[in-house]
Design an enzyme around this catalytic site. Sequence first.
Site, PDB file in Angstrom:
ATOM      1  N   SER A 112       0.842  -1.193   0.000  1.00  0.00           N
ATOM      2  CA  SER A 112       0.000   0.000   0.000  1.00  0.00           C
ATOM      3  C   SER A 112       0.883   1.251   0.000  1.00  0.00           C
ATOM      4  O   SER A 112       1.700   1.437  -0.903  1.00  0.00           O
ATOM      5  CB  SER A 112      -0.939  -0.040   1.206  1.00  0.00           C
ATOM      6  N   ASP A 171      -9.661  -3.953  -6.006  1.00  0.00           N
ATOM      7  CA  ASP A 171      -9.074  -2.818  -5.287  1.00  0.00           C
ATOM      8  C   ASP A 171      -9.463  -1.520  -5.990  1.00  0.00           C
ATOM      9  O   ASP A 171      -9.072  -1.282  -7.140  1.00  0.00           O
ATOM     10  CB  ASP A 171      -7.549  -2.974  -5.253  1.00  0.00           C
ATOM     11  N   HIS A 229      -8.622  -3.714  -1.418  1.00  0.00           N
ATOM     12  CA  HIS A 229      -7.266  -3.257  -1.123  1.00  0.00           C
ATOM     13  C   HIS A 229      -6.654  -4.002   0.050  1.00  0.00           C
ATOM     14  O   HIS A 229      -5.442  -4.254   0.069  1.00  0.00           O
ATOM     15  CB  HIS A 229      -7.291  -1.757  -0.842  1.00  0.00           C
TER      16      HIS A 229
END
Length: 383
Positions: free
Chosen positions: A149, A329, A362
């Site tokens: 991330s 995502d 995500h």
Amino acid sequence: MTEFIPPGTRWLDLPSPFAMKRGGSLHGARLAYETWGQLDPARGNAILILPGLSPDAHAAANTGNPEPGWWEAMLGPGKPIDTDRWFVVCVNSLGSCKGSTGPASIDPASGAPYRLDFPELSIEDGADAAFHLVRALGIERLACVIGNSMGGMSALAYLLRHPGSARAHLNISGAAHALPFSIAIRSLQREAIRLDPQWNNGDYDDAHYPESGMRMARKLGVITYRSALEWDGRFGRVRLDQSRQEHDRRDDEDPFGLEFEVESYLEGHARRFVRRFDPNCYLYLSRSMDWFDLAEYCDAPCGDRGGDVLQALAKIRVDKALAIGVSTDILFPLQQQEQVADGLRAGGADASFLPLDSPQGHDAFLVDFARFGPAVRGFLDAL
């Protein structure tokens, strides 16, 4: 606000002054980290993990802290990141409140928390701090940099700003720059915090904590961390029973109180988070992600914006790379991981892109170990 430092945390004192990318410097700053495994005699088996916005350095249980970490299923003896083979270092990002110096830390010049006097924070600042840590541990070249991330952004900055610092790179749900949708969501999160009267222009304490703003910011985040597919499959339109509606409502007189299971889940998740993270740190880290754009490093003159990013990625020199993304995502969508792989390949790396069909959005890399575990193990086993 106080800092939230896990047991077993270790620290590196950063060079003082520590210059920040956008101006200003830190004095007496430190970076929190933890380690697993043993460094081999050649110092060639080291892996650096750069995490997302909210995690601390405690990715997994170790001798300093036996409690499970945020990536427990992925890191340890015999696990995908096998600490019988690798010496692993995980940092807490500069600017955080989990041990590294950030807005909640004491400013040595004033003896009070930095708050909004903390210098403007960039992704590159965290990358440079991690580089100082790696060198302080006596490691000249990492076997691999893993970024998740926000950490995927940090990893790219690390590799570009410190050429030759790693042989391989594993980018997980990361990106070379922030997209408009992600910027929009994070701007709303920051606005929710700043509009809470208790935020008080950053001057709050435990007794006057901007809880409502942080709750809303966290809920917005959680909604984007997962996918619509998962929300539907997990909760559907199931309503709370009457007793739970009364228990979960913050105000029994509220005619618009919690009614659905998904609302109760978001509320519970937010309540567990808000008093465990400093709001000013959240603001600084969130904004650093919006500012990050690897295209700043392309050679002039640059072409279209996408081309700029590819030019910058092609400057990174690693032998092998893998960019993993998830089809559901919406925060760091698949095209961003594909772009990372394309750019690194243009720079001469043996770079691959692996899209995973996970329903969990995500946050899949934190929960969908059946998919992510084999992918990470296979990449590292081939190094």
